[in-house]
Design a protein around this motif. Structure first.
Motif, PDB file in Angstrom:
ATOM      1  N   PRO A   1       3.393  11.808   4.628  1.00 26.81           N
ATOM      2  CA  PRO A   1       3.318  10.170   4.400  1.00 26.81           C
ATOM      3  C   PRO A   1       2.040   9.245   4.266  1.00 26.81           C
ATOM      4  O   PRO A   1       1.224   9.901   4.429  1.00 26.81           O
ATOM      5  CB  PRO A   1       3.893   9.287   6.242  1.00 26.81           C
ATOM      6  N   GLU A   2       2.123   8.427   3.732  1.00 29.48           N
ATOM      7  CA  GLU A   2       0.541   7.687   3.259  1.00 29.48           C
ATOM      8  C   GLU A   2       0.569   6.104   3.854  1.00 29.48           C
ATOM      9  O   GLU A   2       1.652   5.308   4.119  1.00 29.48           O
ATOM     10  CB  GLU A   2       1.319   7.184   1.842  1.00 29.48           C
ATOM     11  N   LEU A   3      -0.880   6.088   4.467  1.00 30.83           N
ATOM     12  CA  LEU A   3      -0.990   5.147   5.311  1.00 30.83           C
ATOM     13  C   LEU A   3      -2.312   4.402   4.714  1.00 30.83           C
ATOM     14  O   LEU A   3      -2.924   4.471   4.045  1.00 30.83           O
ATOM     15  CB  LEU A   3      -1.445   5.675   7.427  1.00 30.83           C
ATOM     16  N   ARG A   4      -2.021   2.723   4.956  1.00 33.42           N
ATOM     17  CA  ARG A   4      -2.819   2.155   4.036  1.00 33.42           C
ATOM     18  C   ARG A   4      -2.879   0.713   5.101  1.00 33.42           C
ATOM     19  O   ARG A   4      -2.340  -0.327   4.684  1.00 33.42           O
ATOM     20  CB  ARG A   4      -1.863   2.372   2.937  1.00 33.42           C
ATOM     21  N   GLY A   5      -4.063   0.725   5.130  1.00 33.60           N
ATOM     22  CA  GLY A   5      -4.256  -1.152   5.149  1.00 33.60           C
ATOM     23  C   GLY A   5      -5.179  -1.827   4.362  1.00 33.60           C
ATOM     24  O   GLY A   5      -6.101  -0.739   3.827  1.00 33.60           O
ATOM     25  N   LEU A   6      -4.518  -2.927   4.372  1.00 32.54           N
ATOM     26  CA  LEU A   6      -5.373  -4.056   3.557  1.00 32.54           C
ATOM     27  C   LEU A   6      -6.052  -5.149   4.833  1.00 32.54           C
ATOM     28  O   LEU A   6      -5.732  -5.382   5.582  1.00 32.54           O
ATOM     29  CB  LEU A   6      -4.583  -4.377   2.984  1.00 32.54           C
ATOM     30  N   ARG A   7      -6.881  -5.475   4.127  1.00 28.34           N
ATOM     31  CA  ARG A   7      -7.481  -7.044   4.667  1.00 28.34           C
ATOM     32  C   ARG A   7      -6.562  -8.047   5.108  1.00 28.34           C
ATOM     33  O   ARG A   7      -6.247  -8.655   6.458  1.00 28.34           O
ATOM     34  CB  ARG A   7      -8.544  -6.941   3.987  1.00 28.34           C
ATOM     35  N   VAL A   8      -5.909  -8.647   4.457  1.00 28.25           N
ATOM     36  CA  VAL A   8      -5.233 -10.038   4.490  1.00 28.25           C
ATOM     37  C   VAL A   8      -3.760  -9.123   3.882  1.00 28.25           C
ATOM     38  O   VAL A   8      -3.272  -8.489   2.989  1.00 28.25           O
ATOM     39  CB  VAL A   8      -5.682 -11.009   3.384  1.00 28.25           C
ATOM     40  N   GLN A   9      -2.731 -10.199   4.739  1.00 31.21           N
ATOM     41  CA  GLN A   9      -0.890 -10.034   3.643  1.00 31.21           C
ATOM     42  C   GLN A   9      -1.304 -10.638   2.576  1.00 31.21           C
ATOM     43  O   GLN A   9      -0.125  -9.367   1.411  1.00 31.21           O
ATOM     44  CB  GLN A   9      -0.216 -10.948   4.287  1.00 31.21           C
ATOM     45  N   LYS A  10      -1.344 -10.863   1.866  1.00 33.97           N
ATOM     46  CA  LYS A  10      -1.722 -10.972   0.105  1.00 33.97           C
ATOM     47  C   LYS A  10      -1.670  -9.557  -0.221  1.00 33.97           C
ATOM     48  O   LYS A  10      -1.074  -9.202  -1.240  1.00 33.97           O
ATOM     49  CB  LYS A  10      -2.194 -12.490  -0.654  1.00 33.97           C
ATOM     50  N   ASP A  11      -2.915  -8.773  -0.038  1.00 29.36           N
ATOM     51  CA  ASP A  11      -3.177  -7.624  -0.598  1.00 29.36           C
ATOM     52  C   ASP A  11      -2.100  -6.857  -0.012  1.00 29.36           C
ATOM     53  O   ASP A  11      -2.477  -5.588  -0.844  1.00 29.36           O
ATOM     54  CB  ASP A  11      -4.817  -7.335  -0.056  1.00 29.36           C
ATOM     55  N   GLU A  12      -1.775  -6.953   1.306  1.00 28.61           N
ATOM     56  CA  GLU A  12      -0.550  -5.854   1.141  1.00 28.61           C
ATOM     57  C   GLU A  12       0.258  -5.599   0.664  1.00 28.61           C
ATOM     58  O   GLU A  12       1.054  -5.156  -0.276  1.00 28.61           O
ATOM     59  CB  GLU A  12       0.215  -5.660   3.181  1.00 28.61           C
ATOM     60  N   LEU A  13       0.529  -7.234   0.325  1.00 27.76           N
ATOM     61  CA  LEU A  13       2.097  -7.171  -0.561  1.00 27.76           C
ATOM     62  C   LEU A  13       2.479  -7.252  -1.648  1.00 27.76           C
ATOM     63  O   LEU A  13       2.684  -6.383  -2.746  1.00 27.76           O
ATOM     64  CB  LEU A  13       2.392  -8.313  -0.218  1.00 27.76           C
ATOM     65  N   ASP A  14       0.534  -7.138  -2.535  1.00 30.28           N
ATOM     66  CA  ASP A  14      -0.066  -6.824  -3.384  1.00 30.28           C
ATOM     67  C   ASP A  14       0.540  -5.698  -3.662  1.00 30.28           C
ATOM     68  O   ASP A  14       1.013  -4.567  -4.807  1.00 30.28           O
ATOM     69  CB  ASP A  14      -0.991  -6.753  -4.130  1.00 30.28           C
TER      70      ASP A  14
END
Length: 697
Positions: A547-560
């Motif tokens: 599995p690939e796990l990825r953390g982003l700073r804010v929700q917009k970054d996560e959706l992009d």
């Protein structure tokens, strides 16, 4: 008249062919009877290892590979490949009969022979070999033939065995893999799903072996059945049974029975085949039921593919439990006014205010559902004696009296308003069934059993007479995503001695399964029958990417980042309909759909789309239940969102219920992650969910 069988794995290949090639395959094999009768078009490859292999012309570029008997008229379509590839495939392989199981097998003899010398050289230098502790006699008894035995004896590592899956006979590979995983020969034999015989099967009777291998070969009679198979290749591929599943689906039980197993082990497929088998016996109507309309629709679609006669189809009803209870209720009382969630909370709040009791509306509603209704409590004295296991807040006699007064006031308000909840409709329907000497069903098959409430179980118990094969129950408490808990014994359903456990995951890769199981590590999960369930022994025989796990700073970054990941999958050739996106809330799922739309990626809500729409689908984790995709993105696994605060009882109010709520939320994420067959992507923004704490890849 020639009989035509279609290899199950070809159904998957067929679905990937271009439409023009599919049409030509269908056209050629619709006329197969004439071709075989005239001896036309079936050609024997010059250098074939097996003299029973033939090829048949599809068009100038494509040829089919067919297994033809030395005598008789039973043929099996194995492959459709480009011209040269078809001849190469046929020349390398050999068909055989497994003398222990009687099933047909296909092996790549060239690959086995080519690999053997190097493995033997490595084995001579190794201190131990993989099967040193297993006697030849045990291997032969389990159907290992001389060529595979020689191969097994030079293996030193399970990785070598995993690499050999593509060319060893499937049944024999399963045996070796089970032994390598630590199973005893007896346990492996049980998973083969065959009765022991004194004499081995005839190794030369290929036609009989094909007939004995329904989990691998789809037998069709005439062009109409053939066209139906070609119209639903992927769906049919998914509903064919492994031998261990076949044994459970077709067994005879002298009472209620149960099958358990982790995600992807085929419980739903077994349930479908069980219903089909019981309907075919002609003993009476069969009900197939589950807890939601979405799942019941999926079950109905599967049964449409399985049902091979109008008589069988007409003997099976598919409906979810609330639908069944409402039908029985309405036959006596007519239409009912159903209390909405907001209205129910308002009533509890008014009762609390009027009585001035020190409880919240959530606590009282849960106490009513999981103690009063679950145990059929009808009086204050009964409530004082009721067991409150799983209810963490202790109550003294005075507090119990206060709770009972609140419950009485609530139920009186329902009667005064002439409104019902789904639970009270179910209770009334059960009472009505109890008055009837005749029961509406002879057999009931229950899927996703772990999510049914005790009042629903009592309804099902009342809807079928006690006797052989009365209730067949499929479920996995590790996938419980609602609050309901039950002891089957306490409501009169006895499955002791009639339970089977499936352990092989046929959907999810070993890497995804192992990672997802880590989320439940240390959780004590009940088995619905007074004990604890376990994940020990669950395994997948398919390997892939972690599995690939990825953390982003804010929700917009996560959706992009989500849109970018979905684009990568599409560019790699994944069909849009094979991509699913799971979120904890409808709001986040809608945000994901909007992000995909901005990126030019067609996508729709799970609530509004199906497999046939061929688009990326997004929805809540609850909506993902019962579905599967090649690639799954589980998004928003963020602190304060997973677990959802609104779904967890505060610890200070009821610590035991709080722990159960947290376990249920873990199970929900586990369910979402195990919808993935090949690739899993998990993301969050800000701080990751505590459920991901300590996870590594």
């Amino acid at each position: 008249m020639p009989k035509l069988g279609i290899d199950k794995d070809f159904l998957r290949d067929f679905g990937k062919l271009e439409r023009s090639v599919q049409d030509r395959v269908a056209e050629v094999f619709a006329k197969f009877e004439q071709a075989t009768h005239a001896g036309l078009h079936l050609e024997k490859p010059n250098n074939a290892r097996d003299p029973r292999f033939r090829t048949i012309r599809i068009d100038k570029f494509w040829r089919g590979v067919v297994l033809a008997p030395e005598t008789g008229d039973s043929f099996t379509l194995l492959k459709v490949l480009p011209h040269d590839d078809a001849y190469t495939w046929a020349e390398r392989r050999r068909a055989s009969v497994n003398t222990a199981t009687g099933r047909i097998e296909i092996r790549d003899g060239v690959a086995i022979d080519a690999t053997l010398p190097e493995l033997a050289r490595m084995a001579d230098q190794a201190p131990r070999r993989l099967f040193d502790d297993t006697a030849d006699a045990d291997l032969r008894r389990l159907g290992i033939d001389e060529q595979t035995l020689a191969f097994a004896r030079v293996l030193t590592d399970v990785i070598q065995l995993e690499a050999a899956k593509v060319f060893l006979p499937q049944n024999q590979w399963d045996v070796l893999y089970g032994l390598a995983a630590g199973m005893t020969p007896e346990e492996v034999w049980a998973e083969l799903g065959v009765a022991p015989r004194r004499e081995p099967y005839d190794a030369e009777d290929i036609a009989a072996a094909v007939e004995r291998t329904p989990e691998r070969v789809v037998l069709v009679e005439g062009p109409d059945e053939l066209m139906e198979v070609f119209r639903h290749p992927f769906a049919l591929w998914k509903i064919y049974l492994h031998p261990a599943q076949h044994r459970v689906a077709h067994a005879a039980f002298n009472g209620s029975a149960r099958v358990t197993g982790g995600p992807g082990t085929g419980k739903t497929v077994v349930a479908l085949h069980r219903a089909h088998h019981l309907a075919g016996l002609g003993a009476g109507p069969v009900l197939v039921t589950t807890f939601t309309s979405t799942l019941s629709a999926s079950l109905e679609a599967g049964l449409r593919l399985l049902a091979d006669s109008a008589q069988v189809r007409d003997s099976i009803e598919v409906r979810h439990v609330d639908q069944l209870s409402y039908q029985i209720f309405a036959e006596r009382h007519g239409r009912a006014a159903i209390l909405r969630d907001k209205e129910e909370k308002d009533i509890w709040r008014r009762v609390i205010k009027r009585l001035d009791v020190p409880f919240t509306e959530t606590f009282l509603a849960e106490e009513w559902r999981h103690v009063v209704l679950a145990q059929e409590v009808t009086s204050a004295a009964g409530y004082l004696e009721a067991k409150r296991e799983g209810r963490g807040r202790g109550l003294g006699s005075r507090q119990k009296a206060q709770v009972w007064q609140a419950v009485w006031e609530f139920e009186e308000e329902l009667r005064r308003r002439r409104v019902w909840t789904y639970e009270t409709i179910c209770v009334e329907a059960t009472r009505l069934l109890g008055e009837r000497a005749d029961k509406p069903y002879q057999h009931i098959v229950v899927d996703e059993a772990q999510d049914l409430h005790p009042v629903q179980w009592r309804l099902l118990r009342a809807a079928v007479p006690e006797g052989p094969d009365d209730l067949f129950i499929a479920g996995d408490t590790h996938q419980r995503i609602y609050n309901s808990r039950v002891s089957l014994r306490e409501i009169g359903i006895r499955v002791a001695g009639r339970s089977a456990r499936l352990t092989i995951n046929y959907r999810t890769t070993a890497e995804i399964l192992a990672w997802s199981l880590g989320m439940l590590h240390g959780e004590r999960i009940d088995d619905m029958d007074g004990g604890l369930d376990t994940v020990a022994g669950y395994r997948s025989q398919v390997h892939g990417r972690p599995p690939e796990l990825r953390g982003l700073r804010v929700q917009k970054d996560e959706l992009d980042a989500l849109a970018h990941k979905v684009r990568q999958w599409l560019d790699a050739g994944v069909d849009p309909g094979e991509i699913g996106i799971a979120a904890r809330s409808n709001m986040l799922a809608d945000a994901a759909l909007a992000a995909l739309a901005r990126a030019g990626i067609p996508a729709r809500s799970l609530a509004k789309a199906s497999d046939a729409d061929g688009v990326v689908r997004a929805g809540t984790m609850h909506r993902m239940k019962g579905l599967e995709f090649r690639c799954v993105a589980v998004i928003g696994v963020t602190e304060h969102q997973v677990p959802a605060s609104s779904a967890v009882t505060p610890a200070e109010e009821d610590p035991v219920t709080c722990a159960q709520d947290l376990q249920r939320e873990r199970c929900l994420v586990f369910v979402a992650c195990t919808r993935a067959r090949e690739q899993l992507y998990v993301s969050w923004h800000g701080t990751a969910s505590p459920f991901l704490s300590g996870f590594t890849i």
